[in-house]
Design a protein around this motif. Sequence first.
Motif, PDB file in Angstrom:
ATOM      1  N   PRO A   1       0.854  -1.203   0.000  1.00  0.00           N
ATOM      2  CA  PRO A   1       0.000   0.000   0.000  1.00  0.00           C
ATOM      3  C   PRO A   1       0.893   1.257   0.000  1.00  0.00           C
ATOM      4  O   PRO A   1       2.055   1.186   0.420  1.00  0.00           O
ATOM      5  N   PRO A   2       0.352   2.415  -0.449  1.00  0.00           N
ATOM      6  CA  PRO A   2       1.173   3.625  -0.587  1.00  0.00           C
ATOM      7  C   PRO A   2       1.907   4.035   0.689  1.00  0.00           C
ATOM      8  O   PRO A   2       3.031   4.509   0.633  1.00  0.00           O
ATOM      9  N   TRP A   3       1.256   3.856   1.853  1.00  0.00           N
ATOM     10  CA  TRP A   3       1.915   4.301   3.084  1.00  0.00           C
ATOM     11  C   TRP A   3       3.157   3.464   3.368  1.00  0.00           C
ATOM     12  O   TRP A   3       4.155   3.967   3.868  1.00  0.00           O
ATOM     13  N   LEU A   4       3.118   2.175   2.992  1.00  0.00           N
ATOM     14  CA  LEU A   4       4.268   1.297   3.220  1.00  0.00           C
ATOM     15  C   LEU A   4       5.403   1.659   2.254  1.00  0.00           C
ATOM     16  O   LEU A   4       6.577   1.698   2.624  1.00  0.00           O
ATOM     17  N   ARG A   5       5.020   1.970   1.024  1.00  0.00           N
ATOM     18  CA  ARG A   5       6.046   2.389   0.053  1.00  0.00           C
ATOM     19  C   ARG A   5       6.720   3.673   0.514  1.00  0.00           C
ATOM     20  O   ARG A   5       7.910   3.849   0.340  1.00  0.00           O
ATOM     21  N   PHE A   6       5.917   4.561   1.119  1.00  0.00           N
ATOM     22  CA  PHE A   6       6.495   5.804   1.662  1.00  0.00           C
ATOM     23  C   PHE A   6       7.508   5.475   2.766  1.00  0.00           C
ATOM     24  O   PHE A   6       8.630   5.974   2.772  1.00  0.00           O
ATOM     25  N   HIS A   7       7.120   4.583   3.673  1.00  0.00           N
ATOM     26  CA  HIS A   7       8.034   4.207   4.759  1.00  0.00           C
ATOM     27  C   HIS A   7       9.326   3.613   4.215  1.00  0.00           C
ATOM     28  O   HIS A   7      10.420   3.914   4.682  1.00  0.00           O
TER      29      HIS A   7
END
Length: 513
Positions: free
Chosen positions: A150-156
């Motif tokens: 998910p996008p938030w994990l890619r950000f992390h």
Amino acid sequence: MVHLNLRHSTRSIYLGLACVSLTLHLLLALFCLSVLQSACVLPTSSSSSVPRIDPVSHASSSSSSAASNKQANSRQHGDGHKPSVESSRSKLEELFRHPLYNLPRPKLQEDDWLLRLKTDAEAEETEQQSASEEEGYDKVTWTRDEETHPPWLRFHLGISRWELYDRKDLNLAQLTHYLATQRILGAVQKKGGTQLKLLVSFPNYGQALLKPMRQSRDAETDVNLFYFSDFERHNAEIAAFHLDRVLGFNRIPPVVGRLINVTTQIREVTTDERLSRTFFTSPAGNVCFYGKCEYYCSVEHPVCGRPHALEVSLATMLPDLSLAPRRSWRSPWRRSYSRTKLAHWEKDAAYCDTVKETPPYNRGTRLVDLIDMAVLDFLMSNMDRHHYETFEEFGNETFLLHLDNGRAFGRHSQDEPSILAPLVQCCRIRRSTLLRLRLLSRPDFRLSDVMRESLAQDPLSAVAPLLSEPHLSALDRRLATVLAAVQSCQDRNEDVVYNDLDEHDDQQLGENP
Ligand SMILES: Nc1ncnc2c1ncn2[C@@H]1O[C@H](COP(=O)(O)OP(=O)(O)OP(=O)(O)O)[C@@H](O)[C@H]1O
Ligand SMILES: [Mn+2]
């Protein structure tokens, strides 16, 4: 003769009628054209829940973002003037295309990434532990393949030693879109800090820090209020993220605005008893709450929907502290937080000499990082930077997180010179920062213009511009002050510019030597 005259006047009447009909047809055609055009363009901007923080390098999306930017420009300049061809070109895209915003990045080593994915063996071990599903949450089907994240994990996973995100990463637009549109599964009060804020959760385990709108966008902070008594502003959190990105820092977690329903998206989903108990209906029939916290959490300072609709800012949460612990540093230029006492730096003009010799400011980039932060804070008039944080993993060689910007953009009619003290007292600035600031002072990249355009990408700009015009002009005025302060340093000192770009020559960077 009479007959002839009559024929003559009949002919003129016919001619007149033909002219009138031609004019009417022309008007009709023009009207149709304009209607058709707006019918084509408007839906792009009115699909307001889709934030467009499109990286400029993305060819397929840049045309649509250019269209929305153009539209935003004309909408926000909506004072009756038609935007000139010049102003309808995207200054923001031009800015991000400039060499100063595309400097070659140092090759990152393994220990320059904040997080790493587990090996297959490690993953297998934890898979059994996390097999249980919680109600409302998506089943986790993530693998090592980035596509499944998910996008938030890619950000992390994209956080590095030198910046929080890569501006050109296509995931950024997905991340802000995700925050602005995903179903809100839960909302609880976030502990820490002094004012009311909520932690909201999304079905695929993403989380955001929510700050509610508490006052109208144009309200100026009361001059008799100390900065530490000032309300936090949701639009300040949003605008700070955009400003930090426009300055090329990339040190604020992405923040997006959202219009939420207080009843269905907070009251009905919260499991926080303490929060729940503070909901009430105001005499005007609006749904309000006030939560429990140190400041402004009382029935006299309610957060209210209209009757249910509430503007909020949603900041992407950083990785959990158990995964990526952070260190909090007290700023050497911290204010005294007393109504009567002055801080040390306010009384001693040579204060910086001591700071320069004190670890960690005596080595590496820490001092110029702090000065970058002071420039950001002066531009948005944020006096509340008592602490800053870094990721422990990176030790002292890392960027500074610019968290908590809710007290910025309080006053546009007044500047606060003391925020610039680190720059004025140390007379030091990063070369890349200085060159970007100079670029932003040029009419073709004017800071207020690129900020107006950048903010127009946020969904809440459909409700009202996130920064009013006086706040935008204050940015230009303050930028001139920063550049004058640097000039005055250069007039008196040799070693003002910290050269973080030595392998680049001036011409390459679009600088006139
Ligand atoms: N995006 C984020 N992700 C994770 N943690 C965050 C984020 N933003 C803020 N925090 C943490 O939450 C704490 C409180 O947030 P914030 O500082 O915005 O609240 P505050 O009420 O304004 O605090 P204060 O009153 O101390 O200024 C911060 O100290 C920070 O450690
Ligand atoms: Mn704060």
